[in-house]
Each structure stands twice: as structure tokens, then as C-alpha cells.
Write a protein that holds these residues in place. Structure first.
Motif, PDB file in Angstrom:
ATOM      1  N   UNK A   1       0.802  -1.213   0.000  1.00 23.08           N
ATOM      2  CA  UNK A   1       0.000   0.000   0.000  1.00 23.08           C
ATOM      3  C   UNK A   1       0.838   1.268   0.000  1.00 23.08           C
ATOM      4  N   UNK A   2       1.559   1.529   1.069  1.00 20.43           N
ATOM      5  CA  UNK A   2       2.229   2.820   1.212  1.00 20.43           C
ATOM      6  C   UNK A   2       3.413   2.977   0.267  1.00 20.43           C
ATOM      7  N   UNK A   3       4.286   1.990   0.204  1.00 16.69           N
ATOM      8  CA  UNK A   3       5.463   2.105  -0.662  1.00 16.69           C
ATOM      9  C   UNK A   3       5.037   2.152  -2.124  1.00 16.69           C
ATOM     10  N   UNK A   4       4.121   1.290  -2.516  1.00  9.08           N
ATOM     11  CA  UNK A   4       3.654   1.289  -3.902  1.00  9.08           C
ATOM     12  C   UNK A   4       2.980   2.620  -4.239  1.00  9.08           C
ATOM     13  N   UNK A   5       2.212   3.150  -3.313  1.00  8.36           N
ATOM     14  CA  UNK A   5       1.568   4.444  -3.548  1.00  8.36           C
ATOM     15  C   UNK A   5       2.610   5.551  -3.715  1.00  8.36           C
ATOM     16  N   UNK A   6       3.638   5.540  -2.872  1.00  9.59           N
ATOM     17  CA  UNK A   6       4.692   6.555  -2.977  1.00  9.59           C
ATOM     18  C   UNK A   6       5.451   6.430  -4.294  1.00  9.59           C
ATOM     19  N   UNK A   7       5.729   5.202  -4.724  1.00 14.35           N
ATOM     20  CA  UNK A   7       6.403   4.982  -6.013  1.00 14.35           C
ATOM     21  C   UNK A   7       5.515   5.502  -7.144  1.00 14.35           C
ATOM     22  N   UNK A   8       4.242   5.180  -7.105  1.00 19.99           N
ATOM     23  CA  UNK A   8       3.327   5.639  -8.164  1.00 19.99           C
ATOM     24  C   UNK A   8       3.245   7.163  -8.198  1.00 19.99           C
ATOM     25  N   UNK A   9       3.194   7.800  -7.049  1.00 20.15           N
ATOM     26  CA  UNK A   9       3.170   9.263  -7.015  1.00 20.15           C
ATOM     27  C   UNK A   9       4.459   9.835  -7.597  1.00 20.15           C
ATOM     28  N   UNK A  10       5.604   9.206  -7.249  1.00 21.55           N
ATOM     29  CA  UNK A  10       6.894   9.673  -7.772  1.00 21.55           C
ATOM     30  C   UNK A  10       6.968   9.509  -9.287  1.00 21.55           C
ATOM     31  N   UNK A  11       6.389   8.435  -9.810  1.00 16.84           N
ATOM     32  CA  UNK A  11       6.393   8.212 -11.256  1.00 16.84           C
ATOM     33  C   UNK A  11       5.577   9.272 -11.995  1.00 16.84           C
ATOM     34  N   UNK A  12       4.626   9.884 -11.312  1.00 12.78           N
ATOM     35  CA  UNK A  12       3.803  10.927 -11.926  1.00 12.78           C
ATOM     36  C   UNK A  12       4.496  12.286 -11.952  1.00 12.78           C
ATOM     37  N   UNK A  13       5.562  12.440 -11.185  1.00 13.75           N
ATOM     38  CA  UNK A  13       6.293  13.709 -11.123  1.00 13.75           C
ATOM     39  C   UNK A  13       7.445  13.635 -12.128  1.00 13.75           C
TER      40      UNK A  13
ATOM     41  N   UNK B   1      15.022  10.703  -1.741  1.00 13.31           N
ATOM     42  CA  UNK B   1      14.259  11.887  -2.175  1.00 13.31           C
ATOM     43  C   UNK B   1      12.755  11.615  -2.057  1.00 13.31           C
ATOM     44  N   UNK B   2      12.325  10.413  -2.439  1.00 17.81           N
ATOM     45  CA  UNK B   2      10.911  10.057  -2.318  1.00 17.81           C
ATOM     46  C   UNK B   2      10.484  10.051  -0.857  1.00 17.81           C
ATOM     47  N   UNK B   3      11.327   9.499   0.008  1.00 24.32           N
ATOM     48  CA  UNK B   3      11.000   9.484   1.444  1.00 24.32           C
ATOM     49  C   UNK B   3      10.863  10.909   1.972  1.00 24.32           C
ATOM     50  N   UNK B   4      11.753  11.781   1.542  1.00 21.42           N
ATOM     51  CA  UNK B   4      11.713  13.170   2.016  1.00 21.42           C
ATOM     52  C   UNK B   4      10.527  13.945   1.455  1.00 21.42           C
ATOM     53  N   UNK B   5      10.276  13.817   0.150  1.00 21.58           N
ATOM     54  CA  UNK B   5       9.314  14.687  -0.513  1.00 21.58           C
ATOM     55  C   UNK B   5       7.908  14.103  -0.647  1.00 21.58           C
ATOM     56  N   UNK B   6       7.790  12.781  -0.590  1.00 22.45           N
ATOM     57  CA  UNK B   6       6.476  12.160  -0.767  1.00 22.45           C
ATOM     58  C   UNK B   6       6.034  11.439   0.505  1.00 22.45           C
ATOM     59  N   UNK B   7       6.870  10.546   1.008  1.00 18.54           N
ATOM     60  CA  UNK B   7       6.490   9.778   2.192  1.00 18.54           C
ATOM     61  C   UNK B   7       6.378  10.675   3.414  1.00 18.54           C
ATOM     62  N   UNK B   8       7.286  11.631   3.512  1.00 18.48           N
ATOM     63  CA  UNK B   8       7.242  12.592   4.610  1.00 18.48           C
ATOM     64  C   UNK B   8       7.657  12.029   5.951  1.00 18.48           C
TER      65      UNK B   8
END
Length: 119
Positions: free
Chosen positions: A25-37, A76-83
Motif C-alpha cells: 500500500x504505502x510504498x507502492x503508492x509513494x512509487x506511483x506518485x513519484x512516477x507521476x512527477x 528523495x521520495x521518502x523526504x518529498x512524498x512519504x514525509x
């Protein structure tokens, strides 16, 4: 002792399910959000192996590859998306065959996993 063993096994299975759920759930969601940026995950890393390495960095702070860029993207994903980035207490380098594994204090671990009695 047998009942304790059954209890311990059940608790371990609950933790495994929690980890699997977090990854799914969370990691896959963060990866998908990062792929959209645009540019967050360069197109050359849009493959199962590299996205798996990035996911591992997001989940645990460990880079399972020899590619520093995989680690940098994951952080970078952890910092900017996962928070939920936590600065490293110390960065470790572990021998890992021909390369090294880099690890720091970043993790979706204890802060994100619900306790079994909270579910």
C-alpha cells in the motif's frame, strides 16, 4: 511452552502481514506518485529491478544495489512524498558480495507499523 510457541508464531505472522501491507500500500503508492512527477524517477529506472531497489530504500533505508542513484532517488521520495525521513544516526556500509549496501536511519518501520492491538 507449546501454547507460547503458537502465540509467538501468530504474532510473527501478524508482523509479516503488516510489512506486506505496508509494502503493497504505502510504498507502492509513494512509487506511483513519484512516477507521476516528471524527472523524480528517471525513465531509465522504470523497470522492475530498479523500482524494486528504490522501494527497498523507501521501506528500510537500505540500498540493495551498487547504484548510488537508486539510493538517492529512494531518499528523495521518502523526504518529498512519504514525509517520514529521519536523518541518519550513522551511515553504514556493509560488504555485500562485489559491491556494498548502504543503509541509514530512514525507514517506514516502527513509526508506520500499527501495533497488533491497534488494528
Amino acid at each position: 511452552m507449546e501454547q507460547y510457541g503458537i502465540f509467538a508464531d501468530n504474532k510473527d505472522m501478524g508482523l509479516v502481514d503488516g510489512h506486506r501491507s505496508l509494502l503493497r500500500n504505502q510504498v507502492a503508492e509513494d512509487i506511483n506518485r513519484a512516477l507521476e512527477i516528471p524527472g523524480m524517477i528517471p525513465e531509465k529506472y522504470h523497470n522492475i529491478q530498479d523500482l524494486g531497489g528504490i522501494s527497498n530504500v523507501i521501506l528500510s533505508g537500505v540500498n540493495p544495489t551498487e547504484n548510488q542513484e537508486i539510493y538517492d532517488i529512494g531518499i528523495r521520495i521518502v523526504k518529498e512524498i512519504s514525509g517520514n525521513y529521519r536523518p541518519p544516526i550513522q551511515t553504514h556500509h556493509y560488504d555485500n558480495g562485489p559491491g556494498q549496501t548502504q543503509m541509514d536511519n530512514t525507514s517506514m518501520g516502527p513509526k508506520s507499523f500499527p501495533k497488533l492491538d491497534e488494528e
